[in-house]
Write a protein that holds these residues in place. Structure first.
Motif, mmCIF file in Angstrom:
data_model
loop_
_atom_site.group_PDB
_atom_site.id
_atom_site.type_symbol
_atom_site.label_atom_id
_atom_site.label_comp_id
_atom_site.label_asym_id
_atom_site.label_seq_id
_atom_site.Cartn_x
_atom_site.Cartn_y
_atom_site.Cartn_z
ATOM 1 N N THR A 89 -11.196 -10.032 10.163
ATOM 2 C CA THR A 89 -10.048 -9.166 9.929
ATOM 3 C C THR A 89 -9.959 -8.935 8.427
ATOM 4 O OG1 THR A 89 -8.893 -10.120 11.820
ATOM 5 C CG2 THR A 89 -7.565 -8.878 10.258
ATOM 6 N N SER A 90 -9.888 -7.669 8.050
ATOM 7 C CA SER A 90 -9.842 -7.290 6.638
ATOM 8 C C SER A 90 -8.445 -6.799 6.291
ATOM 9 C CB SER A 90 -10.872 -6.185 6.375
ATOM 10 O OG SER A 90 -10.817 -5.767 5.038
ATOM 11 N N LYS A 91 -7.920 -7.300 5.175
ATOM 12 C CA LYS A 91 -6.619 -6.861 4.677
ATOM 13 C C LYS A 91 -6.723 -6.697 3.170
ATOM 14 C CE LYS A 91 -3.986 -9.351 8.187
ATOM 15 N NZ LYS A 91 -2.958 -10.339 8.449
ATOM 16 N N TYR A 92 -6.036 -5.717 2.646
ATOM 17 C CA TYR A 92 -6.026 -5.561 1.194
ATOM 18 C C TYR A 92 -4.698 -4.983 0.735
ATOM 19 C CZ TYR A 92 -6.961 -0.546 1.901
ATOM 20 O OH TYR A 92 -6.878 0.775 2.269
ATOM 21 N N THR A 93 -4.409 -5.227 -0.530
ATOM 22 C CA THR A 93 -3.240 -4.625 -1.168
ATOM 23 C C THR A 93 -3.693 -4.004 -2.484
ATOM 24 O OG1 THR A 93 -2.682 -6.747 -2.187
ATOM 25 C CG2 THR A 93 -1.534 -6.192 -0.160
ATOM 26 N N VAL A 94 -3.104 -2.886 -2.794
ATOM 27 C CA VAL A 94 -3.455 -2.161 -4.010
ATOM 28 C C VAL A 94 -2.291 -2.242 -4.988
ATOM 29 C CG1 VAL A 94 -4.026 0.104 -4.981
ATOM 30 C CG2 VAL A 94 -4.987 -0.570 -2.773
ATOM 31 N N LYS A 95 -2.606 -2.553 -6.215
ATOM 32 C CA LYS A 95 -1.600 -2.522 -7.277
ATOM 33 C C LYS A 95 -1.887 -1.273 -8.103
ATOM 34 C CE LYS A 95 0.371 -5.144 -11.062
ATOM 35 N NZ LYS A 95 0.228 -6.324 -11.914
ATOM 36 N N ASP A 96 -0.965 -0.332 -8.018
ATOM 37 C CA ASP A 96 -1.093 0.955 -8.697
ATOM 38 C C ASP A 96 -0.602 0.811 -10.133
ATOM 39 O OD1 ASP A 96 -1.105 3.568 -9.504
ATOM 40 O OD2 ASP A 96 0.291 4.283 -7.974
ATOM 41 N N ALA A 97 -1.528 0.909 -11.082
ATOM 42 C CA ALA A 97 -1.183 0.679 -12.488
ATOM 43 C C ALA A 97 -0.215 1.718 -13.041
ATOM 44 C CB ALA A 97 -2.457 0.667 -13.336
ATOM 45 N N LYS A 98 -0.339 2.936 -12.605
ATOM 46 C CA LYS A 98 0.498 4.008 -13.155
ATOM 47 C C LYS A 98 1.694 4.326 -12.268
ATOM 48 C CE LYS A 98 -3.469 6.073 -15.367
ATOM 49 N NZ LYS A 98 -4.581 6.925 -15.120
ATOM 50 N N ASP A 100 1.679 6.111 -9.556
ATOM 51 C CA ASP A 100 1.616 7.387 -8.845
ATOM 52 C C ASP A 100 0.161 7.721 -8.506
ATOM 53 O OD1 ASP A 100 2.131 9.825 -7.705
ATOM 54 O OD2 ASP A 100 2.332 10.874 -9.612
ATOM 55 N N ASN A 101 -0.287 7.209 -7.367
ATOM 56 C CA ASN A 101 -1.648 7.523 -6.926
ATOM 57 C C ASN A 101 -1.711 8.824 -6.143
ATOM 58 O OD1 ASN A 101 -2.918 5.438 -8.152
ATOM 59 N ND2 ASN A 101 -3.342 4.260 -6.307
ATOM 60 N N LYS A 102 -0.611 9.525 -6.071
ATOM 61 C CA LYS A 102 -0.555 10.834 -5.421
ATOM 62 C C LYS A 102 -1.110 10.787 -3.995
ATOM 63 C CE LYS A 102 -0.949 13.008 -9.914
ATOM 64 N NZ LYS A 102 -1.727 13.785 -10.831
ATOM 65 N N GLY A 103 -0.785 9.719 -3.285
ATOM 66 C CA GLY A 103 -1.220 9.580 -1.891
ATOM 67 C C GLY A 103 -2.626 9.058 -1.720
ATOM 68 N N GLN A 173 -11.029 11.263 -10.561
ATOM 69 C CA GLN A 173 -10.508 10.063 -9.909
ATOM 70 C C GLN A 173 -9.644 9.247 -10.871
ATOM 71 O OE1 GLN A 173 -14.669 9.231 -8.237
ATOM 72 N NE2 GLN A 173 -13.376 8.323 -6.646
ATOM 73 N N ASN A 174 -9.035 9.930 -11.820
ATOM 74 C CA ASN A 174 -8.220 9.262 -12.838
ATOM 75 C C ASN A 174 -7.030 8.509 -12.254
ATOM 76 O OD1 ASN A 174 -9.766 9.901 -15.091
ATOM 77 N ND2 ASN A 174 -8.809 11.925 -15.302
ATOM 78 N N VAL A 175 -6.585 8.876 -11.050
ATOM 79 C CA VAL A 175 -5.436 8.176 -10.451
ATOM 80 C C VAL A 175 -5.716 6.698 -10.238
ATOM 81 C CG1 VAL A 175 -4.449 10.209 -9.322
ATOM 82 C CG2 VAL A 175 -6.128 8.803 -8.096
ATOM 83 N N PHE A 176 -6.995 6.304 -10.208
ATOM 84 C CA PHE A 176 -7.350 4.901 -9.964
ATOM 85 C C PHE A 176 -7.543 4.094 -11.252
ATOM 86 C CE2 PHE A 176 -9.208 6.991 -6.060
ATOM 87 C CZ PHE A 176 -8.192 6.582 -5.216
ATOM 88 N N GLN A 177 -7.444 4.713 -12.400
ATOM 89 C CA GLN A 177 -7.642 3.972 -13.651
ATOM 90 C C GLN A 177 -6.611 2.856 -13.768
ATOM 91 O OE1 GLN A 177 -8.527 5.762 -17.452
ATOM 92 N NE2 GLN A 177 -9.019 7.718 -16.436
ATOM 93 N N GLY A 178 -7.098 1.648 -14.017
ATOM 94 C CA GLY A 178 -6.235 0.479 -14.182
ATOM 95 C C GLY A 178 -5.744 -0.135 -12.882
#
Length: 197
Positions: A89-98, A100-103, A173-178
């Motif tokens: 079972t795979s689970k993950y969480t994303v921490k959005d640095a800015k 606003d990942n715009k979806g 793909q700048n929304v993913f920076q940081g």
């Protein structure tokens, strides 16, 4: 013979018969034997070894679109019972640095290839972290069944490789920076069916 004598004789005969029956039970030989039994439950124990810090499947910083990371993963049956399934079972969480990942979901851009290292690096599953997590449980032994037995025997192991890729979609793909992604893979081992013993 009078009735009193006949009656007295009958009672005496009955008392003698009861005495013989009662006394006769103590005259037989006897033998007692205890046959002890026991039940001991086996153990089901899957040990998963990664090759990164603290035995993690992967720990990497400063990735960019187009980067690939290949890691080894070893499934060890260290219990006394055979394993019929290893459910991932795979689970993950994303921490959005800015903020606003715009979806956009970072997990959608991390490609995963599960590779059977024991059979000449055969790819057994290719997907993204997002799809793998949405799929729920993935039976690794079923995926491997073409090249290994249907069960992972006690004391046996399977060597896998996992190739991760930060997919470059040839767009901005700048929304993913940081951003960072924390990944948890849960391995759930199941016993084989019960049998006549």
């Amino acid at each position: 013979m009078s009735i009193k004598k006949k009656l007295g004789m009958g009672i005496a005969t009955g008392v003698l018969a009861v005495g013989l029956i009662g006394g006769g039970t103590f005259a037989y030989f006897s033998d007692t034997e205890v046959n002890a039994g026991s039940f001991a439950a086996g153990t089901l124990d899957i040990d998963v070894k990664g090759n990164d810090t603290n035995n993690a499947i992967i720990k990497v910083d400063n990735i960019k679109p187009g980067d690939t990371m290949t890691r080894d993963l070893k499934l060890n049956n260290v219990g006394s019972l055979d394993i019929s399934k290893v459910l991932l079972t795979s689970k993950y969480t994303v921490k959005d640095a800015k903020g606003d990942n715009k979806g956009a979901d970072f997990g959608e851009y991390i490609k995963v290839k599960l590779i059977n290292k024991d059979s000449g690096k055969e790819v057994i599953r290719e997907t993204t972290l997002k799809k793998l997590s949405e799929a729920g449980e993935t039976d690794l032994l079923r995926l491997l069944s073409a090249s290994v037995n249907s069960a992972l025997g006690s004391g046996k192991s399977i060597n896998l490789q996992v190739k991760f890729e930060f997919v470059d979609n040839n767009k901005d793909q700048n929304v993913f920076q940081g951003d960072s992604l924390t990944l948890d893979w849960i391995f759930d081992a199941k016993q084989t069916k019960g049998e006549e013993r």
